[in-house]
Scaffold this active site. Structure first.
Site, PDB file in Angstrom:
ATOM      1  N   LYS A  48       0.878  -1.182   0.124  1.00 27.30           N
ATOM      2  CA  LYS A  48       0.023   0.042  -0.125  1.00 27.30           C
ATOM      3  C   LYS A  48       1.002   1.227   0.065  1.00 27.30           C
ATOM      4  O   LYS A  48       1.328   1.462   0.936  1.00 27.30           O
ATOM      5  CB  LYS A  48      -0.855  -0.107   1.377  1.00 27.30           C
ATOM      6  CG  LYS A  48      -2.180   0.726   1.291  1.00 27.30           C
ATOM      7  CD  LYS A  48      -1.941   2.104   0.758  1.00 27.30           C
ATOM      8  CE  LYS A  48      -2.013   3.258   1.916  1.00 27.30           C
ATOM      9  NZ  LYS A  48      -1.769   4.575   1.609  1.00 27.30           N
ATOM     10  N   GLU A  96       7.152   0.307  12.445  1.00 25.44           N
ATOM     11  CA  GLU A  96       8.456   1.182  12.481  1.00 25.44           C
ATOM     12  C   GLU A  96       7.729   2.660  12.662  1.00 25.44           C
ATOM     13  O   GLU A  96       7.213   3.220  11.498  1.00 25.44           O
ATOM     14  CB  GLU A  96       9.013   1.125  11.193  1.00 25.44           C
ATOM     15  CG  GLU A  96       9.499  -0.387  10.691  1.00 25.44           C
ATOM     16  CD  GLU A  96      10.701  -0.904  11.724  1.00 25.44           C
ATOM     17  OE1 GLU A  96      11.682  -0.094  12.074  1.00 25.44           O
ATOM     18  OE2 GLU A  96      10.847  -2.093  11.873  1.00 25.44           O
ATOM     19  N   CYS A 104      12.333   9.956  10.164  1.00 29.11           N
ATOM     20  CA  CYS A 104      12.140   9.384  11.595  1.00 29.11           C
ATOM     21  C   CYS A 104      13.069   9.526  12.774  1.00 29.11           C
ATOM     22  O   CYS A 104      12.759   9.613  13.605  1.00 29.11           O
ATOM     23  CB  CYS A 104      11.497   8.034  11.617  1.00 29.11           C
ATOM     24  SG  CYS A 104      12.593   6.911  10.459  1.00 29.11           S
ATOM     25  N   GLU A 129       7.171  14.974  17.848  1.00 29.42           N
ATOM     26  CA  GLU A 129       8.003  14.838  16.499  1.00 29.42           C
ATOM     27  C   GLU A 129       7.362  15.878  15.496  1.00 29.42           C
ATOM     28  O   GLU A 129       6.139  16.153  15.327  1.00 29.42           O
ATOM     29  CB  GLU A 129       7.609  13.503  16.124  1.00 29.42           C
ATOM     30  CG  GLU A 129       8.296  13.210  14.693  1.00 29.42           C
ATOM     31  CD  GLU A 129       7.752  11.751  14.136  1.00 29.42           C
ATOM     32  OE1 GLU A 129       6.915  11.445  13.969  1.00 29.42           O
ATOM     33  OE2 GLU A 129       8.969  11.290  13.692  1.00 29.42           O
TER      34      GLU A 129
HETATM   35  P1  NAP Z   1       1.194   8.033   8.454  1.00 22.63           P
HETATM   36  O1  NAP Z   1       0.219   9.214   8.261  1.00 22.63           O
HETATM   37  O2  NAP Z   1       1.112   7.171   9.611  1.00 22.63           O
HETATM   38  O3  NAP Z   1       1.007   7.240   7.165  1.00 22.63           O
HETATM   39  C1  NAP Z   1       1.743   6.013   6.862  1.00 22.63           C
HETATM   40  C2  NAP Z   1       0.868   5.032   6.237  1.00 22.63           C
HETATM   41  O4  NAP Z   1      -0.073   4.485   6.519  1.00 22.63           O
HETATM   42  C3  NAP Z   1       0.820   5.506   4.693  1.00 22.63           C
HETATM   43  O5  NAP Z   1       0.794   4.915   3.742  1.00 22.63           O
HETATM   44  C4  NAP Z   1      -0.983   5.937   5.033  1.00 22.63           C
HETATM   45  O6  NAP Z   1      -1.837   6.007   3.973  1.00 22.63           O
HETATM   46  C5  NAP Z   1      -1.109   4.615   5.888  1.00 22.63           C
HETATM   47  N1  NAP Z   1      -2.527   4.622   6.783  1.00 22.63           N
HETATM   48  C6  NAP Z   1      -3.070   6.045   7.307  1.00 22.63           C
HETATM   49  N2  NAP Z   1      -4.124   5.526   7.934  1.00 22.63           N
HETATM   50  C7  NAP Z   1      -4.192   4.457   8.052  1.00 22.63           C
HETATM   51  C8  NAP Z   1      -5.199   3.376   8.812  1.00 22.63           C
HETATM   52  N3  NAP Z   1      -6.158   3.799   9.532  1.00 22.63           N
HETATM   53  N4  NAP Z   1      -4.882   2.071   8.803  1.00 22.63           N
HETATM   54  C9  NAP Z   1      -3.801   1.734   8.099  1.00 22.63           C
HETATM   55  N5  NAP Z   1      -2.978   2.423   7.205  1.00 22.63           N
HETATM   56  C10 NAP Z   1      -3.295   3.727   7.330  1.00 22.63           C
HETATM   57  O7  NAP Z   1       2.773   8.465   8.279  1.00 22.63           O
HETATM   58  P2  NAP Z   1       3.313   9.368   7.320  1.00 22.63           P
HETATM   59  O8  NAP Z   1       2.955  10.933   7.246  1.00 22.63           O
HETATM   60  O9  NAP Z   1       3.344   8.702   5.862  1.00 22.63           O
HETATM   61  O10 NAP Z   1       4.716   9.393   7.549  1.00 22.63           O
HETATM   62  C11 NAP Z   1       5.512  10.144   8.717  1.00 22.63           C
HETATM   63  C12 NAP Z   1       5.532   9.162   9.983  1.00 22.63           C
HETATM   64  O11 NAP Z   1       6.343   8.126   9.714  1.00 22.63           O
HETATM   65  C13 NAP Z   1       6.650   9.916  10.784  1.00 22.63           C
HETATM   66  O12 NAP Z   1       5.793   9.804  12.154  1.00 22.63           O
HETATM   67  C14 NAP Z   1       7.774   9.199  10.981  1.00 22.63           C
HETATM   68  O13 NAP Z   1       8.541   9.233  12.080  1.00 22.63           O
HETATM   69  C15 NAP Z   1       7.310   7.957  10.590  1.00 22.63           C
HETATM   70  N6  NAP Z   1       8.442   7.091   9.869  1.00 22.63           N
HETATM   71  C16 NAP Z   1       9.109   6.040  10.841  1.00 22.63           C
HETATM   72  C17 NAP Z   1      10.303   5.276  10.043  1.00 22.63           C
HETATM   73  C18 NAP Z   1      10.871   4.252  10.864  1.00 22.63           C
HETATM   74  O14 NAP Z   1      11.750   3.463  10.366  1.00 22.63           O
HETATM   75  N7  NAP Z   1      10.626   4.131  12.166  1.00 22.63           N
HETATM   76  C19 NAP Z   1      10.627   5.672   8.882  1.00 22.63           C
HETATM   77  C20 NAP Z   1       9.862   6.657   8.182  1.00 22.63           C
HETATM   78  C21 NAP Z   1       8.825   7.349   8.649  1.00 22.63           C
HETATM   79  P3  NAP Z   1      -1.957   7.413   3.414  1.00 22.63           P
HETATM   80  O15 NAP Z   1      -0.697   7.909   2.669  1.00 22.63           O
HETATM   81  O16 NAP Z   1      -2.992   7.223   2.476  1.00 22.63           O
HETATM   82  O17 NAP Z   1      -2.342   8.468   4.532  1.00 22.63           O
END
Ligand code: NAP
Ligand code: MG
Length: 480
Positions: free
Chosen positions: A169, A243, A277, A378
């Site tokens: 996805k 993650e 992140c 964050e």
């Molecule tokens: P996000 O808003 O949590 O979205 C991540 C993914 O989840 C996207 O594909 C999103 O789809 C999907 N999603 C949203 N709502 C969902 C639901 N209810 N059920 C299942 N999936 C759902 O995060 P982001 O804004 O893309 O990324 C930023 C965050 O990621 C930050 O907090 C960052 O720290 C974290 N991150 C962590 C790592 C690590 O390795 N630990 C690496 C990179 C980023 P949509 O795009 O359609 O909303």
């Protein structure tokens, strides 16, 4: 203009078109067919149908498919990097690095195909016990936009080499690069082994999270959404690798080259416009070197050229969206109200050429205290908080006093570095570098930053379970 369809059961599938914007210009980069709940369910069924046969394929067959994907990514690195720049706004050099590391991840896992072993277990009686690593089955991969290729492929490669099938996805804000190399995956693996369904997280992500035929989920993204995925997965006791977010501390001690530390922390917070992140967002600097360190970081921040990721003079691109830009500026406002000293940045750049993009100046706050909002939450943008500490003990205490526990860095030339690393409750600790990902190395956070590990051999463990087989050599006793 790029335009992509979903990929389900080895076939492209059309759907409602959604356009993807270039965050540096507001221009449309391409479109993608977004899926519905029905499409996600079809993808799960296709992955389930293909799984047994894929799991029985020879290690050599899996190795070849993964290697071919790596080769095709490398052969197309320029186009793929440009697409990644266009949809995320990141600098071309960063995008190239991401693309090449993505290829390296496929190579790394290709090489593991014929090296995954079980064990034989000493047992007290006349029994023979062996174990084997077996794939979970159907795996769902929910991918974020900040490093969509790197973070998506880490799980996809590990899942495929261990005999799982995949539904990916991609992130709504930057799905195109995943769709682009996804065609290689669909072509190199048997039909249904890899399925890609773009669409909203609340529809596609949520459908994958509680579907009874999904056998394992890997999610990279925010802690808030990670909790929702974990909750949904509980319905079927589906194992989840999470993650999640971070608030990485960088402990800067006087016994090191402060110029080198300033360089590292500046890169750690300003690369990818702070949308990382593991961004070094909290510098915990010993009071003896705080002024020197702060002046150096401010000087570096002020030398950063903002612009399009395609321009070779650009050091930092935009943030992903107008919403992200607003959120970051909101953090800046609150920080000033709470009494932090804004040393540089804190605004939208006034360069007239940048007004159509979502740019935020590289921002440095001094005199930050541990309870201020910018020290705790964050931000996911180019905002560095500098906190003064009197001792290593105090630095460790502040570093650990956060629900986030993904990454921490220590800047010192002293042998106490490894002792400090022992005291830090963070999944990834680096000494004299900001956190870096490498295909060989495990990756993951503690506490609310995650659950489980991906990358390295740990990635094999993340996508397999251990089955134990026992053979009894004695006859059964006649007890009844
Ligand atoms: P996000 O808003 O949590 O979205 C991540 C993914 O989840 C996207 O594909 C999103 O789809 C999907 N999603 C949203 N709502 C969902 C639901 N209810 N059920 C299942 N999936 C759902 O995060 P982001 O804004 O893309 O990324 C930023 C965050 O990621 C930050 O907090 C960052 O720290 C974290 N991150 C962590 C790592 C690590 O390795 N630990 C690496 C990179 C980023 P949509 O795009 O359609 O909303
Ligand atoms: Mg279409």
């Amino acid at each position: 203009m790029h335009s992509f369809d979903m990929q389900i059961a080895g076939e492209p599938r059309d759907g409602e078109e959604s356009s993807v914007e270039n965050p540096a210009t507001g221009e449309t980069v391409g479109t993608v067919s977004i899926g519905t709940r029905t499409d996600a369910i079809d993808a799960v069924e296709a992955a389930a149908d293909a799984q047994k046969k894929w799991a029985e394929s020879s290690p050599n067959r899996r190795e070849r498919a993964l290697l071919t994907v790596a080769e095709r990514i490398e052969a197309n690195q320029d186009e793929l990097s440009e697409l990644l720049v266009a949809e995320t706004g990141k600098c071309l050099a960063t995008a190239k690095g991401e693309v090449l590391e993505t290829a390296q991840q496929f190579r790394f896992y290709a090489g593991i195909a014929d090296k995954i072993r079980g064990d034989t277990v000493p047992t007290p009686t006349n029994r023979f016990n062996y174990t084997k690593r077996v794939p979970y089955g159907v795996t769902a991969h929910i991918i974020p936009w900040n490093y969509p290729l790197l973070l998506g492929s880490r799980g996809i490669a590990a899942a495929l080499v261990t005999g799982n099938t995949v539904i990916a996805k991609p992130p709504s804000q930057a799905p195109l690069s995943t769709m682009w190399y996804g065609k290689f995956l669909v072509e190199e693996f048997p039909a249904g082994v890899v399925n890609i369904v773009p669409g909203s997280g609340s529809e596609i992500g949520a459908t994958l999270s509680d579907h009874p035929s999904v056998d394992a989920i890997t999610f990279t993204g925010s802690t808030r959404v990670g909790q929702q995925v974990l909750e949904a997965a509980a319905a079927n006791i589906t194992p989840v690798d999470l993650e999640l977010g971070g608030k990485a501390p960088a402990i800067v001690l006087p016994d090191t080259d402060i110029e080198n530390a300033a360089r590292g922390v500046a890169q750690g917070i300003f690369s990818n416009a702070g949308q990382n992140c593991v961004a070094t967002s909290r510098a915990l600097v010993h009071e003896d070197v705080k002024k020197e360190f702060t002046d150096l970081v401010v000087e570096k921040a002020e030398r950063i050229t903002l612009g399009s990721g395609f321009d070779s003079a650009t050091d930092m691109g935009p943030v992903i969206s107008a919403q992200a830009q607003d959120d970051i500026l909101g953090y800046v406002e609150t920080a000033q109200e709470e009494g932090a000293t804004l040393r540089t940045g804190g605004d939208i750049p006034d360069n007239p050429n940048l007004q159509d993009g979502h740019f935020v100046e590289p921002t440095v706050f001094d005199d930050v205290t541990p309870t201020m909002q910018i020290a705790c939450e964050e931000i996911f943008g180019p905002v560095l908080s500098i906190l003064s500490v009197e001792s290593i003990t105090e630095a460790v205490e502040i570093a650990n006093n956060s629900p986030y526990a993904l990454a921490a860095s220590i800047w010192t030339d002293g042998l106490h570095a490894t002792r400090i690393a022992d005291l830090l409750d963070h999944g990834l600790v680096t000494i004299n570098t900001f956190p870096v990902s490498m295909p060989q190395s495990p990756w993951g956070g503690n506490k609310e930053s995650g659950l489980g590990r991906e990358g390295g051999y740990e990635g094999v463990e993340a996508f397999t379970t251990v089955d134990s087989v026992v053979i009894e050599h004695d006859e059964m006793e006649d007890t009844f």
